[in-house]
Design an enzyme around this catalytic site. Sequence first.
Site, PDB file in Angstrom:
ATOM      1  N   ASP A 279       0.855  -1.192   0.000  1.00  0.00           N
ATOM      2  CA  ASP A 279       0.000   0.000   0.000  1.00  0.00           C
ATOM      3  C   ASP A 279       0.887   1.237   0.000  1.00  0.00           C
ATOM      4  O   ASP A 279       2.026   1.198  -0.494  1.00  0.00           O
ATOM      5  CB  ASP A 279      -0.961  -0.065   1.202  1.00  0.00           C
ATOM      6  CG  ASP A 279      -2.264   0.693   0.983  1.00  0.00           C
ATOM      7  OD1 ASP A 279      -2.257   1.928   1.134  1.00  0.00           O
ATOM      8  OD2 ASP A 279      -3.284   0.064   0.649  1.00  0.00           O
TER       9      ASP A 279
ATOM     10  N   ASP B 181      -6.037   5.521  -5.535  1.00  0.00           N
ATOM     11  CA  ASP B 181      -6.805   6.292  -4.547  1.00  0.00           C
ATOM     12  C   ASP B 181      -7.410   7.565  -5.164  1.00  0.00           C
ATOM     13  O   ASP B 181      -7.428   7.714  -6.380  1.00  0.00           O
ATOM     14  CB  ASP B 181      -5.866   6.635  -3.383  1.00  0.00           C
ATOM     15  CG  ASP B 181      -6.589   6.633  -2.059  1.00  0.00           C
ATOM     16  OD1 ASP B 181      -7.673   7.233  -1.987  1.00  0.00           O
ATOM     17  OD2 ASP B 181      -6.076   6.044  -1.106  1.00  0.00           O
TER      18      ASP B 181
ATOM     19  N   GLY C 267     -16.467   5.270  -3.082  1.00  0.00           N
ATOM     20  CA  GLY C 267     -17.853   5.157  -3.545  1.00  0.00           C
ATOM     21  C   GLY C 267     -18.434   6.432  -4.131  1.00  0.00           C
ATOM     22  O   GLY C 267     -19.622   6.469  -4.478  1.00  0.00           O
TER      23      GLY C 267
ATOM     24  N   ASP D 271     -12.746   4.283   4.803  1.00  0.00           N
ATOM     25  CA  ASP D 271     -11.791   3.337   5.401  1.00  0.00           C
ATOM     26  C   ASP D 271     -12.386   2.579   6.580  1.00  0.00           C
ATOM     27  O   ASP D 271     -13.062   3.161   7.431  1.00  0.00           O
ATOM     28  CB  ASP D 271     -10.559   4.093   5.911  1.00  0.00           C
ATOM     29  CG  ASP D 271      -9.669   4.530   4.777  1.00  0.00           C
ATOM     30  OD1 ASP D 271     -10.154   4.620   3.639  1.00  0.00           O
ATOM     31  OD2 ASP D 271      -8.480   4.783   5.037  1.00  0.00           O
TER      32      ASP D 271
HETATM   33  C1  GAL Z   1      -6.635   5.743   2.056  1.00  0.00           C
HETATM   34  C2  GAL Z   1      -7.111   4.358   1.718  1.00  0.00           C
HETATM   35  C3  GAL Z   1      -6.430   3.403   2.660  1.00  0.00           C
HETATM   36  C4  GAL Z   1      -4.940   3.512   2.463  1.00  0.00           C
HETATM   37  C5  GAL Z   1      -4.490   4.958   2.661  1.00  0.00           C
HETATM   38  C6  GAL Z   1      -3.011   5.144   2.359  1.00  0.00           C
HETATM   39  O1  GAL Z   1      -7.287   6.659   1.267  1.00  0.00           O
HETATM   40  O2  GAL Z   1      -8.502   4.282   1.831  1.00  0.00           O
HETATM   41  O3  GAL Z   1      -6.888   2.093   2.461  1.00  0.00           O
HETATM   42  O4  GAL Z   1      -4.603   3.070   1.191  1.00  0.00           O
HETATM   43  O5  GAL Z   1      -5.228   5.815   1.837  1.00  0.00           O
HETATM   44  O6  GAL Z   1      -2.554   6.445   2.586  1.00  0.00           O
END
Ligand code: GAL
Length: 673
Positions: free
Chosen positions: A318, A405, A464, A485
């Site tokens: 990630d 993202d 979404g 999240d």
């Molecule tokens: C968020 C995402 C998380 C993770 C995070 C990393 O927007 O929903 O699952 O990836 O960013 O900064």
Amino acid sequence: MLKHQLLLIALSLALSSNVYKAQSTVWLDQLDLSVATQGNGKPGINTSVDGKPLTIANEVFKRGFGTHAESSLLIKLNGKVKKFSALVGLDDEMKGQNPAAEFEIYGDNKKLWSSGIMKLGDKAKPVSISLEGIKQLELVVTDGGNGPYYDHADWADAKFETSDGAKLITFNPIASEPYILTPKPAPAPKINSAGVFGARPGSPFLFRIPATGDRPITFSAKNLPKGLTLDSQTGIITGKVDTEGTYEVVLNAKNTKGSASKKLKIKIGDRIALTPTMGWNSWNCFGHEVSADKVKRASDALIKSGLVNHGWNYINVDDSWQFNRDGKDPSFKGKMRDEDGYILTNSKFPDMKNLADYIHGNGLKMGIYSSPGPWTCGGCAGSYGYEKQDAESYAKWGIDYIKYDWCSYGGVIDGLPDNDPNKVSSLAFNGGGDLDKGVKPFKLMGNLLKQQPRDIVYNLCQYGMGDVWKWGDDVDAQSWRTTNDITDTWASVKNIALAQDKASAFAKPGNWNDPDMLVVGIVGWGNPHQSRLKPDEQYLHISLWSIFSAPLLIGCDLEKLDDFTLNLLTNDEVIAVNQDVLGKQGVCLQTIGELKIYVKDLEDGAKAVVFANFGREKVKMSYRDFKALGISGNQIVRDIWRQKDILKLNTVKGNLVLDIPAHGVAFYKFISK
Ligand code: GAL
């Protein structure tokens, strides 16, 4: 007469002194607050949830309970508690944010009082209510309708007026003892793969046959299409298939205890991810503390723990493999891109290609993460302006999956301000619902990914917005987050679960609604702790994500798996419901009080049913409304977690006894006979 009067006076004196003596104050902070459930952090005793002095609209309070929405504290009373009073409000420590919350008080499950929606800066609101005759009190803070973000909520100066013999006991009704339902795998081989696997013509092909049973196992396959070879020792199929078509392959596994076979349809065509992705992602576990070494170890642990034998096969990195503007760690710094605009990794990921080769060597696939804005949510380099180079880098390294993202794209939705990415905030979320501007960056990356000489599963992570499930397929994505999240709390899992039905009609092979990653095992986003979900809540979480046909991404430390967590993740019948070839998403067909009944049609004509108890009371009932679930005739009812047939049911005359713990489930398969 006189004697009588004296007696009366004496009696009334005694009584009033008794009353006087018995009147006393019990402060809420004197009770055990650790049993409260809340959205984030730990219950604050005379402090805010962040451990600071309780402060509401500049007023500081010495005593009280600092919590975080969604929050619930249950208190048993024994009839000798007369009154509750407090001053409630949002804590000033979240200045600069926009929290909203509602404080509510329930007595014996009836609402006694509510604050109305409160915002940061609102003066503390007084509450004073009588508790005469009440046996159970609940102090609740809801998210105020705008999500539980930054909702630091204070019950200040909270206290009870009691009479002699009063007892106040806080409690949490959800059982906390873990219990194992998944039977151990047999020593003879069993192949646990989904019934279908898709790849594009000419793309590198990688498929590891998941099989349980004593090792060594010898693998073989019938009718493998031209271009593929199978390693008989490892069960890993590699190569490439140039010709489109559906190939009906039979997989075999043999050891000294026996043999097994299973049909696998290999579909060479345009569509990939024909069943939901299963694997691991670094975020819920390591957060920004991720490194290539930790990822390699996760890949080894996926094999060592046996998870791979049940179909788990992606290892996804990630955020925080790139340059990080916001992080302090020097290993995040350095150059962001080379002269040609190709992204550079930070020093924790010295060689991405090498890492991907390592993961592929284990027969697994590798995922990565980026954002269409100049910055990811964590402040790392995003893809804005360099989408082509990034897509090419992913292909060159050997990436098989990208989570893309939204973070910071809101700041460039109308162009880069002053041509300076540093002027863009990492957390600019606006505009994602715009069906033109909000879709554009995803379309751009989707096109580029499809041009690469390998299959890269494309996951959209914009929570979404703009009903992404309606257009995700058009931008060539295979899955998309439907909600915000997840975190390891009951409120989070419950709210996300209850928000899935709206997108269900859009799930199909190659298109999956993603309710976010799993929060079982040791999670913590860099601050490791055991999931705060109670065992029954974890069964509910896994059962629902299975019936939702959700991508299943484990979010915990794979090197520290306990037996209970392994039991949740290695139940082949639970996984089979998720991976069913038909690709339908289970939906709620009936609600009875707090019980919701989800039904999913399966390829073999059977139906998977989750009876999910969202309430705090056990559900005990004799269920007979099978029509509402679309179930009729004679049925065998199979308990999926226990992998056992439990009942021969005549749906006209018969009934099914449900006995479901609070926040728990029963997960059954109904098979016509
Ligand atoms: C968020 C995402 C998380 C993770 C995070 C990393 O927007 O929903 O699952 O990836 O960013 O900064």
